[in-house]
Design a protein around this motif. Sequence first.
Motif, PDB file in Angstrom:
ATOM      1  N   ALA A 595       0.891  -1.012   0.022  1.00 32.64           N
ATOM      2  CA  ALA A 595       0.006  -0.063  -0.154  1.00 32.64           C
ATOM      3  C   ALA A 595       0.965   1.101  -0.032  1.00 32.64           C
ATOM      4  O   ALA A 595       0.381   2.351  -0.237  1.00 32.64           O
ATOM      5  CB  ALA A 595      -0.929  -0.214   1.248  1.00 32.64           C
ATOM      6  N   SER A 596       2.110   1.039   0.325  1.00 35.00           N
ATOM      7  CA  SER A 596       3.097   2.226   0.314  1.00 35.00           C
ATOM      8  C   SER A 596       3.574   2.702  -0.970  1.00 35.00           C
ATOM      9  O   SER A 596       3.567   2.024  -1.811  1.00 35.00           O
ATOM     10  CB  SER A 596       4.180   1.909   0.998  1.00 35.00           C
ATOM     11  OG  SER A 596       5.162   2.862   1.230  1.00 35.00           O
ATOM     12  N   SER A 597       3.563   4.049  -0.696  1.00 37.75           N
ATOM     13  CA  SER A 597       3.886   4.497  -2.184  1.00 37.75           C
ATOM     14  C   SER A 597       5.243   4.759  -2.306  1.00 37.75           C
ATOM     15  O   SER A 597       5.805   5.381  -3.190  1.00 37.75           O
ATOM     16  CB  SER A 597       3.406   6.112  -2.095  1.00 37.75           C
ATOM     17  OG  SER A 597       3.786   6.684  -0.959  1.00 37.75           O
ATOM     18  N   LEU A 598       6.173   4.595  -1.206  1.00 36.62           N
ATOM     19  CA  LEU A 598       7.476   4.568  -1.191  1.00 36.62           C
ATOM     20  C   LEU A 598       8.122   3.567  -2.061  1.00 36.62           C
ATOM     21  O   LEU A 598       8.067   2.340  -1.708  1.00 36.62           O
ATOM     22  CB  LEU A 598       7.904   4.671   0.160  1.00 36.62           C
ATOM     23  CG  LEU A 598       7.343   5.638   1.052  1.00 36.62           C
ATOM     24  CD1 LEU A 598       7.823   5.652   2.505  1.00 36.62           C
ATOM     25  CD2 LEU A 598       7.643   7.030   0.574  1.00 36.62           C
ATOM     26  N   LYS A 616      -1.569  -1.610  -3.933  1.00 39.72           N
ATOM     27  CA  LYS A 616      -3.117  -1.449  -3.272  1.00 39.72           C
ATOM     28  C   LYS A 616      -3.480   0.087  -3.818  1.00 39.72           C
ATOM     29  O   LYS A 616      -2.835   0.964  -3.632  1.00 39.72           O
ATOM     30  CB  LYS A 616      -2.965  -1.641  -2.065  1.00 39.72           C
ATOM     31  CG  LYS A 616      -2.856  -3.014  -1.418  1.00 39.72           C
ATOM     32  CD  LYS A 616      -3.377  -3.476  -0.170  1.00 39.72           C
ATOM     33  CE  LYS A 616      -2.349  -3.578   0.806  1.00 39.72           C
ATOM     34  NZ  LYS A 616      -2.730  -3.770   2.177  1.00 39.72           N
ATOM     35  N   PRO A 617      -4.721   0.186  -4.026  1.00 38.85           N
ATOM     36  CA  PRO A 617      -5.820  -0.983  -3.911  1.00 38.85           C
ATOM     37  C   PRO A 617      -5.689  -1.941  -5.424  1.00 38.85           C
ATOM     38  O   PRO A 617      -5.471  -1.484  -6.308  1.00 38.85           O
ATOM     39  CB  PRO A 617      -6.891  -0.447  -4.194  1.00 38.85           C
ATOM     40  CG  PRO A 617      -6.561   1.002  -4.754  1.00 38.85           C
ATOM     41  CD  PRO A 617      -5.419   1.317  -4.350  1.00 38.85           C
ATOM     42  N   ASP A 747       2.130   8.450  -5.495  1.00 39.71           N
ATOM     43  CA  ASP A 747       0.919   8.268  -4.619  1.00 39.71           C
ATOM     44  C   ASP A 747       0.539   6.829  -4.399  1.00 39.71           C
ATOM     45  O   ASP A 747       0.784   6.160  -5.453  1.00 39.71           O
ATOM     46  CB  ASP A 747      -0.357   9.181  -4.937  1.00 39.71           C
ATOM     47  CG  ASP A 747      -1.221   9.411  -3.758  1.00 39.71           C
ATOM     48  OD1 ASP A 747      -0.857  10.439  -3.202  1.00 39.71           O
ATOM     49  OD2 ASP A 747      -1.966   8.741  -3.919  1.00 39.71           O
ATOM     50  N   GLU A 748      -0.023   6.545  -3.333  1.00 35.07           N
ATOM     51  CA  GLU A 748      -0.376   5.275  -2.929  1.00 35.07           C
ATOM     52  C   GLU A 748      -1.709   4.923  -3.949  1.00 35.07           C
ATOM     53  O   GLU A 748      -1.770   3.560  -3.998  1.00 35.07           O
ATOM     54  CB  GLU A 748      -0.512   4.975  -1.611  1.00 35.07           C
ATOM     55  CG  GLU A 748      -1.254   3.881  -1.155  1.00 35.07           C
ATOM     56  CD  GLU A 748      -1.560   4.180   0.466  1.00 35.07           C
ATOM     57  OE1 GLU A 748      -1.796   3.037   0.944  1.00 35.07           O
ATOM     58  OE2 GLU A 748      -1.296   5.093   0.818  1.00 35.07           O
ATOM     59  N   THR A 749      -2.430   5.716  -4.381  1.00 38.38           N
ATOM     60  CA  THR A 749      -3.706   5.229  -4.966  1.00 38.38           C
ATOM     61  C   THR A 749      -3.483   4.897  -6.169  1.00 38.38           C
ATOM     62  O   THR A 749      -4.200   4.130  -6.779  1.00 38.38           O
ATOM     63  CB  THR A 749      -4.386   6.740  -5.383  1.00 38.38           C
ATOM     64  OG1 THR A 749      -3.246   7.540  -5.754  1.00 38.38           O
ATOM     65  CG2 THR A 749      -5.068   7.350  -4.172  1.00 38.38           C
ATOM     66  N   THR A 752      -4.998   5.461 -10.514  1.00 40.07           N
ATOM     67  CA  THR A 752      -6.191   4.944 -11.678  1.00 40.07           C
ATOM     68  C   THR A 752      -6.613   6.070 -12.459  1.00 40.07           C
ATOM     69  O   THR A 752      -7.147   5.772 -13.351  1.00 40.07           O
ATOM     70  CB  THR A 752      -7.537   4.742 -10.518  1.00 40.07           C
ATOM     71  OG1 THR A 752      -7.456   5.556  -9.462  1.00 40.07           O
ATOM     72  CG2 THR A 752      -7.588   3.425 -10.003  1.00 40.07           C
ATOM     73  N   ASN A 757      -7.874  11.314  -8.209  1.00 40.95           N
ATOM     74  CA  ASN A 757      -6.629  11.274  -7.635  1.00 40.95           C
ATOM     75  C   ASN A 757      -5.879  12.593  -7.978  1.00 40.95           C
ATOM     76  O   ASN A 757      -5.194  13.010  -6.713  1.00 40.95           O
ATOM     77  CB  ASN A 757      -5.885  10.363  -8.359  1.00 40.95           C
ATOM     78  CG  ASN A 757      -5.873   8.879  -7.796  1.00 40.95           C
ATOM     79  OD1 ASN A 757      -6.263   8.846  -6.517  1.00 40.95           O
ATOM     80  ND2 ASN A 757      -5.483   7.782  -8.495  1.00 40.95           N
ATOM     81  N   ASP A 759      -6.957  15.633  -7.811  1.00 41.93           N
ATOM     82  CA  ASP A 759      -7.229  16.507  -7.021  1.00 41.93           C
ATOM     83  C   ASP A 759      -6.820  16.292  -5.516  1.00 41.93           C
ATOM     84  O   ASP A 759      -6.141  17.283  -4.885  1.00 41.93           O
ATOM     85  CB  ASP A 759      -8.864  16.563  -6.977  1.00 41.93           C
ATOM     86  CG  ASP A 759      -9.363  17.287  -8.340  1.00 41.93           C
ATOM     87  OD1 ASP A 759     -10.478  17.226  -8.508  1.00 41.93           O
ATOM     88  OD2 ASP A 759      -8.217  17.861  -8.985  1.00 41.93           O
ATOM     89  N   SER A 760      -6.953  15.239  -5.174  1.00 37.09           N
ATOM     90  CA  SER A 760      -6.636  14.674  -3.913  1.00 37.09           C
ATOM     91  C   SER A 760      -5.053  14.943  -3.564  1.00 37.09           C
ATOM     92  O   SER A 760      -4.607  15.376  -2.470  1.00 37.09           O
ATOM     93  CB  SER A 760      -7.063  13.501  -3.579  1.00 37.09           C
ATOM     94  OG  SER A 760      -6.199  12.500  -4.260  1.00 37.09           O
ATOM     95  N   GLU A 761      -4.429  14.711  -4.548  1.00 33.84           N
ATOM     96  CA  GLU A 761      -2.950  14.798  -4.414  1.00 33.84           C
ATOM     97  C   GLU A 761      -2.677  16.294  -4.200  1.00 33.84           C
ATOM     98  O   GLU A 761      -1.665  16.658  -3.601  1.00 33.84           O
ATOM     99  CB  GLU A 761      -2.343  14.086  -5.756  1.00 33.84           C
ATOM    100  CG  GLU A 761      -1.682  12.864  -5.462  1.00 33.84           C
ATOM    101  CD  GLU A 761      -1.512  12.045  -6.732  1.00 33.84           C
ATOM    102  OE1 GLU A 761      -0.759  12.861  -7.693  1.00 33.84           O
ATOM    103  OE2 GLU A 761      -1.785  11.029  -7.048  1.00 33.84           O
TER     104      GLU A 761
END
Lengths: 763, 154
Positions: A595-598, A616-617, A747-749, A752, A757, A759-761
Motif C-alpha cells: 500500500a505504500s507509495s514509497l 494497493k488497491p 502516490d499510493e492510490t 487509477t 486522484n 485533486d486529492s494529491e
Amino acid sequence: MGDLRARLKPLFRRSSTPSSPKSPKPSLAETPAGHPLGDGRNWSKTSLRLAKNRKPSTVLPVDEIKESPPQLPPLEHIETESLGREGSEHTPDTSIEAPQSPILEKGNPTLTVEEPTPKTEVEKEVVAIQDPGLLAEPDARNTIASQRPGIAHRRQSLAPSSQSSLINELLQSESPQLQSTTTDYFGEVLPRPKMPQHKKIWVKRPGSSATQVTIHEDDLVDDVRDMILKKYANSLGRNFDAPDVTLRIIYRHPSGRHSQTERTLGPEEPVSKVLEVHYPGGQSVEEALVIDVPQRRTPKHSPHLAMPYYLHDDLRPRENGTDYFPPMPVAGTHSPHLPSSISVSSAQGISHHPAHAMAVLTTGQLPNLPSPGARVARNSQHRPKYGRQHTSSPTILQGAANAQNHENLKYSNPAPMPTPPIPEESPSKAATPPIPRVSSPGPRPKAPNNKRSKKQVVQTSTDAASVRDGAVPPINVLIVEDNIINLRLLEAFMKRLKVRWSTAMNGKDAVTKWREGGFHLVLMDIQLPVMNGLDATKEIRRLERVNSIGVFSNSASTTPTFANGDEIDQVPEEEDSLMNTALFKSPVIIVALTASSLQSDRHEALAAGCNDFLTKPVNFEWLTRKVMEWGCMQALIDFDGWRKWKDFSSQSNQNNKPSTSTPLLGIKSPKSTSSSAVGGLPNANANNANTANNANGKVVPPGMGGGKKKKEEREGMHLGLVGKEKVVGVGVGGEEGLTGRERDGSDETTGTGTDTNGDSEGK
Amino acid sequence: MAARSENAESDGSPDLPDCGDAIDPTTFEQILEMDDDEEEREFSRSIVYGFFDQAEVTFTKMDAALDTSDLPTLSSLGHFLKGSSATLGLTKVKDSCEKIQHFGAMKDENGTHDVTDRQRCLQLIRDTLKKVKVEYKEAEKILKRFYHEPDMPQ
C-alpha cells in the motif's frame, strides 16, 4: 544472321576508320590515367564513364550513321586499361587475351600507331563471319579482340620500348602459371629456391570444402594442426586442442605400392616433405589433407551458450527451411516454449539451443536450422524467419518464459509446453510484422509491444470469461491480509478467477499455512500484525533454503539462486523441517501487496524475497495478469504435472463448486476441500499435482528475480490500470493511463488515472 | 454487516453520478463488478457496510490512542484504515489515513522525513483525524445514497 552481319560490318568499318584519326585522342584521354600502370580497376571504370560522356562529342561528329554504337569508344578504353594493367594485376579476362596480344606484339614490337588499322579491319571481318551466331556479346568481344592490336601499340607507346620485352616476358611466363593456379601452383612454386618460406597447403574437414593454411617450409604436422585450429577458429578452435586434431592424407594412387588408400599423419612428420612425396607436382584441392577431430559425446553447453549464434549467423544456409524445426526430434508435442523463450532471450544474447550448437561444433555439419537469434533482424533477408518466430510464440507466455529463461538458464526442461492460447494469438502477433523490421534486436522495443498484445489478450479473454474458464491456471493462492475488507475483495477476485485460495491474517499465520504446502502464489500484505509481511517472506525463504526447496529439482547443479550454497546441504533443524517436502518442489512465488507509495518499501519487499508486487488497491485486471503470468509460468515449468492436475481439478472443481462458493464472509479456506480431494488420488497423481502446485517458483531467485521483475511489473501496472479505466480503447488509452500513472507514481492510490486522484494529491 | 438488506429495493443503481472526488469510481466499480446481482449488490454492499463498521471502530480506537498519545498504535490504525479505504476507492480518506500513519511513525505527511517533535505529531494527527472523519462522512453519504439507505437524508 545476315542482319547481324550487316549491322556488324558498318559498325566495324566505322569503328576502324575513325580509329586512325582518333587514335591520338584516346591517348590523350589516357593521359590523366595513363601515368600509372598500376592504378587498375577504378581507373578503368572512371575512364569508361569519361569516355561515354565524351563520346557524343568525339564520335558523333565523325559518324554519319545514326545508330552509332555507344560501346565502341568505351571499349577501346577498357582494352587499353586492361592491357595497361596487365603488368600489375591479372584478371581472368586479361589472362584469356594475354596469349593473343603478345603474338601481335611480337610481330610489330615498335610499330606506329597507324599501322594496325588495316589489319584490325581484316580481323574483324573474319571474326564477324566466323562467329555470326553470337549476338551482342560477341559483338563486344569481337571489338575487344579487334581493338587489341591498336591498343597494344598504344600501350607500348606509353611504355618505353625497352620495357615491352619485359612485359612480353611477363605475359608469357605468368599467364600459364596463373591459369593453372589450382592444379600445379605448388608444383611451380616448390622448386623455386627464391620463394619465401611460407607456403600454403590445402586442408579440409570431411564433407566440406577445402581451405588453405599457410605453413613454413620446415613445419611439422604438429604445427599445421595449430594453423588449422586458427583457421577453424570457431568450429574447432573453441572446442578442440591441437593434439586432438589428426590429419589424414589420401594417396593419389591408391592402387600402387601402397596397400591402403589413406594414412594418418604423425605429428612429427614434416608436412612439405610428405606432400612432396605423396603429391609429386603439387597438391591439388581434391588432395586436401583431411582434418579429423574426435566426436565429443558429452555436450557441455554452458560455455558455448552465447557463441553458436555467431556461427549460425555467418554460416547457416539462408532462407532454407520452411519448417521451423526441421532436424528436431519430434517430441510428441509441439513446443512453443522454445521459440518463444528464444525470441525473447536471445535478444539478450542468451541462447537456449544447446543441441544445435553442439551439432555444429561436434559434427562440423551445419544444421538446417535458422538461428532464432535476434540479430537476425538486422539482415533484411532474415525477416521472414523472424516473422515466423513471432507467429509461433505464445504471447501470454512470453513474460513467463522470459523470466524462466534468463533467471534459470540451467534448468533443463525437456517437457514440451503446449499452450492453449497460441492459435488465437498468432494472428494478432502476425499482424505486427513491422516490429522486427523497425526495431533493433534489443529486447526493449519488443517489450512494450508484447505487453500490449498481452494486454489485448487478457482483456478480450477476461471479458469473454475464457480466463475464468480455464486460461487461468488452477493454482493455489495464499492470501495474507489483515484487513477484512481487502481480504474479502481479494477472495472475491480469487473466486472470480476460479482458483483455490486460503487466507491468513498475519505473517505468522501465513508461515504456518505455507508450511502445509501446496501453494503456488502468496499475495502478501506487507504491513501485518504479529509478524509483518517482510518477515514472513524472509522466514518462508529461509525455510525453503534450509529444506532445499527449489534446489533439488535442478538435477544439474546448484542454481545461482542461493548465493550461500553451503546452507543448502545442511540438514534442517527439527523445527524447521517441513512435514511433506513433496509438496514443496520449488520456491513459492510471493507477490507483495504494497500500500505504500514509497519506492524504498518496494525495494525492501523485493530484497526480502518477494518476487513481485502489486500496489494497493489491488486492481482486478492486474491481479488477473499476475495470476496468469505466474500460473502460466508454473504450467510451463511442469506441464505434464500441470495437465494431469488440471484434468483432475476440472473434475473435482465441479464437485467442489458448492463448497467454494460458500458465503464470502468469514475466512473459510476452500483449500482444505480441494487438497483432501487431491489426497484421494493415487500416489502418482498426487505427486503430479504437487509438482504442478509447486512448480512455479523454481525460476525465481528471491532477490534477483523480483528485481528484474519489477520493471515489467510497473509497466504491467500501467496497462492493467488502463484496461480497467478504458475497457474498450486499449491502444489509445495506453498513453493516457501511463501518464496518469506516472503522475500518480508517488502516490499510493496507484494512479487509477482519474481526476479524483489528481485533486486529492493537490491538497 | 450484510444484515441491512432492508434497503435492497432499488431502481437501477446510479453509477455514482455525483461522488465527486470523494470516491474513485474506477476502484469502486471494480467492486461493483464483483456483484453477481446488480439489483441486490449483495457483495459490494457487504463490503461497503463492512467498511463503515470498520471505519467507525477504527476512529474510536484512534481517539482512544490519541488520548494516550500512543503514536505507534495511531500509525498502525492509520495504515489499517488506509488499506480498506484504498480498496474501496475512498481516495481522500485513504490519503488522510496515510498521513496519520506517517505522523504516528514520527514522520512528515509524506513519510519521507523524520519529525522529532512528539507533540507536533500528535497535534497533526488530531487535525488530520478531524478531517478524515469529515471526509469519511461525505463518502459514507454518497455510498449510502447509492445503496438507497432510507435513513440517510437525501
